[in-house]
Design an enzyme around this catalytic site. Sequence first.
Site, mmCIF file in Angstrom:
data_model
loop_
_atom_site.group_PDB
_atom_site.id
_atom_site.type_symbol
_atom_site.label_atom_id
_atom_site.label_comp_id
_atom_site.label_asym_id
_atom_site.label_seq_id
_atom_site.Cartn_x
_atom_site.Cartn_y
_atom_site.Cartn_z
ATOM 1 N N LYS A 163 -1.071 6.180 -23.933
ATOM 2 C CA LYS A 163 -0.700 6.434 -25.331
ATOM 3 C C LYS A 163 0.788 6.116 -25.516
ATOM 4 O O LYS A 163 1.157 4.952 -25.492
ATOM 5 C CB LYS A 163 -1.025 7.879 -25.709
ATOM 6 C CG LYS A 163 -2.513 8.151 -25.903
ATOM 7 C CD LYS A 163 -3.261 8.397 -24.641
ATOM 8 C CE LYS A 163 -4.623 8.986 -24.866
ATOM 9 N NZ LYS A 163 -5.372 9.126 -23.597
ATOM 10 N N ASP B 199 1.030 19.005 -21.613
ATOM 11 C CA ASP B 199 0.280 17.749 -21.763
ATOM 12 C C ASP B 199 1.197 16.833 -22.578
ATOM 13 O O ASP B 199 1.284 16.940 -23.804
ATOM 14 C CB ASP B 199 -1.052 18.001 -22.466
ATOM 15 C CG ASP B 199 -1.855 16.706 -22.604
ATOM 16 O OD1 ASP B 199 -1.247 15.614 -22.539
ATOM 17 O OD2 ASP B 199 -3.090 16.780 -22.782
ATOM 18 N N PHE C 127 -19.704 13.538 -26.341
ATOM 19 C CA PHE C 127 -19.390 12.616 -27.437
ATOM 20 C C PHE C 127 -19.309 11.166 -26.978
ATOM 21 O O PHE C 127 -19.561 10.251 -27.755
ATOM 22 C CB PHE C 127 -18.080 13.029 -28.127
ATOM 23 C CG PHE C 127 -16.892 13.053 -27.202
ATOM 24 C CD1 PHE C 127 -16.639 14.147 -26.398
ATOM 25 C CD2 PHE C 127 -16.032 11.976 -27.131
ATOM 26 C CE1 PHE C 127 -15.546 14.163 -25.534
ATOM 27 C CE2 PHE C 127 -14.938 11.978 -26.278
ATOM 28 C CZ PHE C 127 -14.708 13.077 -25.466
ATOM 29 N N TYR D 130 0.841 -1.206 0.000
ATOM 30 C CA TYR D 130 0.000 0.000 0.000
ATOM 31 C C TYR D 130 0.875 1.254 0.000
ATOM 32 O O TYR D 130 0.600 2.224 -0.699
ATOM 33 C CB TYR D 130 -0.909 0.004 1.235
ATOM 34 C CG TYR D 130 -1.927 1.127 1.194
ATOM 35 C CD1 TYR D 130 -3.197 0.916 0.666
ATOM 36 C CD2 TYR D 130 -1.602 2.405 1.656
ATOM 37 C CE1 TYR D 130 -4.119 1.949 0.602
ATOM 38 C CE2 TYR D 130 -2.518 3.441 1.591
ATOM 39 C CZ TYR D 130 -3.776 3.209 1.063
ATOM 40 O OH TYR D 130 -4.689 4.230 0.994
ATOM 41 N N ARG E 188 -14.513 13.694 -34.362
ATOM 42 C CA ARG E 188 -13.800 14.798 -33.715
ATOM 43 C C ARG E 188 -14.267 16.080 -34.399
ATOM 44 O O ARG E 188 -13.615 16.581 -35.318
ATOM 45 C CB ARG E 188 -12.283 14.626 -33.853
ATOM 46 C CG ARG E 188 -11.647 13.700 -32.822
ATOM 47 C CD ARG E 188 -11.938 14.173 -31.430
ATOM 48 N NE ARG E 188 -11.297 13.419 -30.373
ATOM 49 C CZ ARG E 188 -11.816 13.230 -29.155
ATOM 50 N NH1 ARG E 188 -13.005 13.687 -28.849
ATOM 51 N NH2 ARG E 188 -11.157 12.589 -28.233
ATOM 52 N N PHE F 25 -8.170 20.175 -25.456
ATOM 53 C CA PHE F 25 -8.508 18.755 -25.472
ATOM 54 C C PHE F 25 -9.731 18.596 -24.569
ATOM 55 O O PHE F 25 -9.875 19.303 -23.579
ATOM 56 C CB PHE F 25 -7.355 17.845 -25.029
ATOM 57 C CG PHE F 25 -7.775 16.402 -25.135
ATOM 58 C CD1 PHE F 25 -7.959 15.838 -26.391
ATOM 59 C CD2 PHE F 25 -8.091 15.653 -24.017
ATOM 60 C CE1 PHE F 25 -8.438 14.533 -26.523
ATOM 61 C CE2 PHE F 25 -8.562 14.342 -24.139
ATOM 62 C CZ PHE F 25 -8.731 13.783 -25.398
ATOM 63 N N THR F 26 -10.586 17.643 -24.903
ATOM 64 C CA THR F 26 -11.896 17.520 -24.252
ATOM 65 C C THR F 26 -11.817 17.471 -22.721
ATOM 66 O O THR F 26 -12.388 18.318 -22.028
ATOM 67 C CB THR F 26 -12.619 16.274 -24.786
ATOM 68 O OG1 THR F 26 -11.749 15.146 -24.629
ATOM 69 C CG2 THR F 26 -12.988 16.438 -26.257
HETATM 70 N N1 F0G Z 1 -4.636 14.700 -23.043
HETATM 71 C C1 F0G Z 1 -4.667 14.225 -24.302
HETATM 72 C C2 F0G Z 1 -3.932 14.959 -25.370
HETATM 73 C C3 F0G Z 1 -5.378 13.064 -24.595
HETATM 74 O O1 F0G Z 1 -5.405 12.605 -25.846
HETATM 75 C C4 F0G Z 1 -6.075 12.401 -23.559
HETATM 76 C C5 F0G Z 1 -6.884 11.225 -23.830
HETATM 77 C C6 F0G Z 1 -6.014 12.930 -22.263
HETATM 78 C C7 F0G Z 1 -5.278 14.080 -22.046
HETATM 79 C C8 F0G Z 1 -6.756 12.294 -21.120
HETATM 80 O O2 F0G Z 1 -6.137 11.132 -20.761
HETATM 81 O O3 F0G Z 1 -7.808 9.352 -21.286
HETATM 82 O O4 F0G Z 1 -5.869 8.902 -19.774
HETATM 83 O O5 F0G Z 1 -7.727 10.322 -19.020
HETATM 84 N N2 F0G Z 1 -7.229 10.903 -24.991
HETATM 85 C C9 F0G Z 1 -7.982 9.733 -25.385
HETATM 86 C C10 F0G Z 1 -8.192 9.771 -26.860
HETATM 87 C C11 F0G Z 1 -9.217 9.523 -24.603
HETATM 88 O O6 F0G Z 1 -8.938 8.910 -27.359
HETATM 89 O O7 F0G Z 1 -7.613 10.627 -27.540
HETATM 90 P P1 F0G Z 1 -6.949 9.852 -20.175
#
Ligand code: F0G
Length: 488
Positions: free
Chosen positions: A261, A218, A452, A75, A385, A127-128
Amino acid sequence: MSARKRPWAEPFKIKVVESLSMLDRPGRAAALEQAGFNTFLLRSDDVYIDLLTDSGTNAMSDRQWAALMIGDEAYAGSRSFFHLQDAVREIYGYKHLIPTHQGRAAEHILSQLLIKPGDIIPGNMYFTTTRLHQELAGASFVDVIIDEANDPQNEHPFKGNVDLDKLQAVIDNFGAHRIPYICIATAVNMCGGQPLSLQNLKAVSALARRQGIRIVHDATRCVENAYMIHNNEPGYADRSIAEIVREICDLTDMCTMSSKKDNLVNIGGFLAANDDEFAEQARNMVVVYEGLHTYGGLAGRDMEAMAVGIRECVDLEHIKARVGQVYYLGRLLEEAGIPIVKPIGTHGVFLDAKRFVGHLSPEVFPAQALAAEIYLDSGVRTMERGIVSAGRDPKSGRNYGSELELVRMTIPRRVYTQAHMDVVAESVIEVYDHRRWITGLEMTFEPKFLRFFQARFRPLATTPVAQLTSTDAQGATASSGARHRRPT
Ligand code: F0G
């Protein structure tokens, strides 16, 4: 070796395989209907080739699988945490590591700690999840990416660059005191996986330092960006990927990371920073939302696999083959005259839906409709997108709108073969040949956040016949009532 030697090939052989299955067309039509015409709502068992995302869908290496076995599940004070910390310090260079279960958890903690209501966050395209966490903490995002990023046909090699005049104007307008940080993404996802140059980042960093503003990086696809710098930025051809990654990170103060990624794992992320005080606060907050600061929502074995993946992903042969495969698919489509975002991106090929289904207006969600059609054609899963992903302004409730209306075909790392890429290209070309029969969609369910992922749609009853050519229109009338009226 012959002068005709190909530029890349996979630097691995395959040890384990997973079978794929494919529904027939009526089965796919039923699955699509059940999924509300949203590819996120399909069951993966109903998908043939899955290009929804490159996130967490990578194939781990034998060394990563072996590392799982030596994970320390303590832990507190897990040995695996220290292995991960060593890897992050070695490759990314930030002093403090706070593990999180994935990228958005790091974004949440960072946003809560640095943002106060009314703040402004400039960045090189939203980014979303990143923007949502900024907004939930009370900030507004302002896009300062260069204009070229919004033009799919513009071949600028570094479309992820920041427009320094736009950034200066934001600082002049709002004042540096309202800008807790500048958000810099590498290999910018939303405009097609487009890199920024080190020359540009150096200028941003100099400006930020003069103004006393931090840079939050990022770093999700930093290695892919580093590879593009290695290829295309003067002076970097002889520098290793690891050196370039380090140079990028050294120009920034902290990073959020989705290790799903570049880092070649199925789950994991982190927040990393040089500032001692910020790190102490983040270590305290991670306990509230994720878990103790030496595991942050991850199992010890996940941290071991990440540590291995972090070192593997900067290998030149790996990244060359990874981006090489994306380019392979991109070129097949380019040669067939399919409208895609140029230059080809690093993590996927993006279809330009504005030109692909030019007869559909933005209100009927062209990219969403196109992604649905590609699935129907071949079982290949892609994603929207565009206007759906862009969502709404939380204050006014208005649609943000999106200059780019894209379908992303994202390629998981080390998962699919060249023949799979051929199948994808054949399907997209087939759909392109019959694009006039694609009808728009209407949204029937809209979730409050990140719509989305879970929105549902229904096809509009009729093809916009007025906008079809006369031959197309005859076909549409002859089989009226069906959504897809292409000849079979
Ligand atoms: N920043 C970028 C540029 C991303 O592409 C993503 C996730 C995140 C942050 C968030 O990271 O998913 O680990 O919480 N992108 C995925 C995609 C969901 O399909 O592009 P996460």
